[in-house]
Design an enzyme around this catalytic site. Sequence first.
Site, PDB file in Angstrom:
ATOM      1  N   ASN A   1       0.828  -1.214   0.000  1.00 56.72           N
ATOM      2  CA  ASN A   1       0.000   0.000   0.000  1.00 56.72           C
ATOM      3  C   ASN A   1       0.858   1.258   0.000  1.00 56.72           C
ATOM      4  O   ASN A   1       0.605   2.187  -0.771  1.00 56.72           O
ATOM      5  CB  ASN A   1      -0.889   0.024   1.248  1.00 56.72           C
ATOM      6  CG  ASN A   1      -2.194  -0.704   1.035  1.00 56.72           C
ATOM      7  OD1 ASN A   1      -2.681  -0.795  -0.075  1.00 56.72           O
ATOM      8  ND2 ASN A   1      -2.754  -1.230   2.100  1.00 56.72           N
TER       9      ASN A   1
ATOM     10  N   HIS B   1      -2.991   2.562  -2.503  1.00 58.60           N
ATOM     11  CA  HIS B   1      -4.117   1.759  -1.993  1.00 58.60           C
ATOM     12  C   HIS B   1      -4.836   1.005  -3.113  1.00 58.60           C
ATOM     13  O   HIS B   1      -5.292  -0.125  -2.938  1.00 58.60           O
ATOM     14  CB  HIS B   1      -5.102   2.702  -1.287  1.00 58.60           C
ATOM     15  CG  HIS B   1      -5.794   2.092  -0.126  1.00 58.60           C
ATOM     16  ND1 HIS B   1      -7.047   1.536  -0.241  1.00 58.60           N
ATOM     17  CD2 HIS B   1      -5.404   1.914   1.161  1.00 58.60           C
ATOM     18  CE1 HIS B   1      -7.406   1.066   0.935  1.00 58.60           C
ATOM     19  NE2 HIS B   1      -6.433   1.283   1.808  1.00 58.60           N
TER      20      HIS B   1
ATOM     21  N   ASP C   1      -5.614  -2.867  -3.287  1.00 57.47           N
ATOM     22  CA  ASP C   1      -6.960  -3.434  -3.518  1.00 57.47           C
ATOM     23  C   ASP C   1      -6.902  -4.517  -4.595  1.00 57.47           C
ATOM     24  O   ASP C   1      -7.532  -5.579  -4.468  1.00 57.47           O
ATOM     25  CB  ASP C   1      -7.933  -2.335  -3.984  1.00 57.47           C
ATOM     26  CG  ASP C   1      -8.420  -1.478  -2.817  1.00 57.47           C
ATOM     27  OD1 ASP C   1      -8.051  -1.794  -1.673  1.00 57.47           O
ATOM     28  OD2 ASP C   1      -9.161  -0.505  -3.061  1.00 57.47           O
TER      29      ASP C   1
ATOM     30  N   GLU D   1      -6.573  -7.300   5.345  1.00 64.02           N
ATOM     31  CA  GLU D   1      -5.984  -8.224   4.363  1.00 64.02           C
ATOM     32  C   GLU D   1      -5.984  -9.649   4.890  1.00 64.02           C
ATOM     33  O   GLU D   1      -5.236 -10.517   4.447  1.00 64.02           O
ATOM     34  CB  GLU D   1      -4.571  -7.741   3.973  1.00 64.02           C
ATOM     35  CG  GLU D   1      -3.418  -8.175   4.851  1.00 64.02           C
ATOM     36  CD  GLU D   1      -3.387  -7.592   6.259  1.00 64.02           C
ATOM     37  OE1 GLU D   1      -4.444  -7.148   6.754  1.00 64.02           O
ATOM     38  OE2 GLU D   1      -2.321  -7.626   6.869  1.00 64.02           O
TER      39      GLU D   1
HETATM   40  N1  LIG Z   1      -5.484  -1.622  -0.234  1.00 62.99           N
HETATM   41  C1  LIG Z   1      -6.106  -2.005   0.860  1.00 62.99           C
HETATM   42  N2  LIG Z   1      -5.424  -2.123   2.004  1.00 62.99           N
HETATM   43  C2  LIG Z   1      -6.049  -2.529   3.112  1.00 62.99           C
HETATM   44  C3  LIG Z   1      -7.405  -2.855   3.110  1.00 62.99           C
HETATM   45  N3  LIG Z   1      -7.747  -3.251   4.363  1.00 62.99           N
HETATM   46  C4  LIG Z   1      -6.627  -3.165   5.114  1.00 62.99           C
HETATM   47  N4  LIG Z   1      -5.584  -2.738   4.372  1.00 62.99           N
HETATM   48  C5  LIG Z   1      -4.197  -2.486   4.729  1.00 62.99           C
HETATM   49  O1  LIG Z   1      -3.553  -3.676   5.122  1.00 62.99           O
HETATM   50  C6  LIG Z   1      -2.380  -3.296   5.847  1.00 62.99           C
HETATM   51  C7  LIG Z   1      -2.173  -4.264   6.969  1.00 62.99           C
HETATM   52  O2  LIG Z   1      -0.975  -3.955   7.562  1.00 62.99           O
HETATM   53  P1  LIG Z   1      -0.377  -4.756   8.783  1.00 62.99           P
HETATM   54  O3  LIG Z   1      -1.481  -5.168   9.706  1.00 62.99           O
HETATM   55  O4  LIG Z   1       0.728  -3.942   9.359  1.00 62.99           O
HETATM   56  O5  LIG Z   1       0.150  -6.087   8.157  1.00 62.99           O
HETATM   57  P2  LIG Z   1       1.263  -6.355   7.064  1.00 62.99           P
HETATM   58  O6  LIG Z   1       1.931  -5.113   6.569  1.00 62.99           O
HETATM   59  O7  LIG Z   1       0.670  -7.236   6.027  1.00 62.99           O
HETATM   60  O8  LIG Z   1       2.314  -7.161   7.901  1.00 62.99           O
HETATM   61  P3  LIG Z   1       2.255  -8.672   8.309  1.00 62.99           P
HETATM   62  O9  LIG Z   1       0.821  -9.121   8.265  1.00 62.99           O
HETATM   63  O10 LIG Z   1       2.821  -8.719   9.672  1.00 62.99           O
HETATM   64  O11 LIG Z   1       3.085  -9.411   7.327  1.00 62.99           O
HETATM   65  C8  LIG Z   1      -2.603  -1.863   6.328  1.00 62.99           C
HETATM   66  O12 LIG Z   1      -1.740  -1.017   5.611  1.00 62.99           O
HETATM   67  C9  LIG Z   1      -4.041  -1.564   5.944  1.00 62.99           C
HETATM   68  O13 LIG Z   1      -4.247  -0.232   5.569  1.00 62.99           O
HETATM   69  C10 LIG Z   1      -8.122  -2.721   1.873  1.00 62.99           C
HETATM   70  O14 LIG Z   1      -9.336  -2.961   1.765  1.00 62.99           O
HETATM   71  N5  LIG Z   1      -7.442  -2.294   0.795  1.00 62.99           N
END
Ligand SMILES: Nc1nc2c(ncn2[C@@H]2O[C@H](COP(=O)(O)OP(=O)(O)OP(=O)(O)O)[C@@H](O)[C@H]2O)c(=O)[nH]1
Length: 339
Positions: free
Chosen positions: A212, A217, A221, A247
């Site tokens: 992201n 973003h 998505d 996610e």
């Molecule tokens: N593009 C997009 N991003 C999302 C959505 N829902 C959640 N996110 C993003 O998913 C990311 C999750 O980040 P973290 O929980 O830190 O997890 P990660 O970076 O995958 O790290 P690890 O899971 O530990 O490997 C965040 O940046 C959220 O903004 C969505 O519907 N669309």
Amino acid sequence: MLKRLKTDFRLSIITILGTSAFLGITPFAIMRFVQGNLVAGAIDTAILVTIFGGMAYAWITGDTRRSGMVLAFIACSGAVAVAATVGEVGLFWLYPCLVTTFFLVKPRIATVLNLCSIAAMMAQREVFQTQVQMWTFAATALVVSATAFAFAQRTDNQRERLEQLATIDPLTGVKNRRAMDEELILAAAHATRTGLPYALVMLDIDHFKTVNDEYGHGVGDGVLVDLVSLVQQHTRQSDQLFRYGGEEFVLLLPGVDGAGLTAVMNNLQHSLRTKLKHPGGAATVSFGVALLSAGEPVENWIERADTALYRAKEAGRDQVVFAEAKSSSSPGLLMASPG
Ligand SMILES: Nc1nc2c(ncn2[C@@H]2O[C@H](COP(=O)(O)OP(=O)(O)OP(=O)(O)O)[C@@H](O)[C@H]2O)c(=O)[nH]1
């Protein structure tokens, strides 16, 4: 009791029909017996008993579909039978029945039932004093039916749309967490009844925040949509994928355990590893897998899969970790496969 009436629309219509039938038909049934019109009295009594029986069945079993069908049929044919025995007053009883059918059965079935009832009424020429009266009846009954049809169709569409809004994730098109909670309860009940094994996989894209942050973003998505499509391509139709939040996704796998489950997970991990991409390269996924233990509460099952996922992340990500099958509340771990 009031709560059931508030939440179950068809049950409330069945109850209104039963209560109205009791209040509206009982005096006539008594009056007809008193007047010596035994046939009309017996018809009224039969209608009353059937409607009451249907109402009791709906309350006891919760099966409002079947009882609704029976009641719609009895109400319409009852009005026709009343007209056959006491003449034109039966016509008036048909009007509320023509409306009620649309609340008891599907619009198409209600339409057929209404048309048959109107035709059956018109077939009894002696009920009508003149031709004009008969055609006026036909026209007004059709107008009432058409209006009720339009209303019922609209209500049905709105209910479907609301259901979709409440249960489907708009980005990926898979069911959301609310729908997942209901499906997991059903799965656990099915497992208890049949002994079928059920596996729950919690999966989460690794370092998704970086995707992201670096590519925007919109790209993030797209990766989520691709993940869903790939998981669906590499699992069976009977398997269900839910968006748990952000996610993180949950995959429910019925009828698989042991070596079969290990093979499914290895195959899924391999497919995602080779096919899930973002502009900077491959995206990897971590998995926590828990088999439902006998009699285990659903929350405990989810918690074990979640803890296994946490362990997969801790162990360096891009891993499948299986939770140990156990009934105690502290979730254990059976094995970790770096793949
Ligand atoms: N593009 C997009 N991003 C999302 C959505 N829902 C959640 N996110 C993003 O998913 C990311 C999750 O980040 P973290 O929980 O830190 O997890 P990660 O970076 O995958 O790290 P690890 O899971 O530990 O490997 C965040 O940046 C959220 O903004 C969505 O519907 N669309």
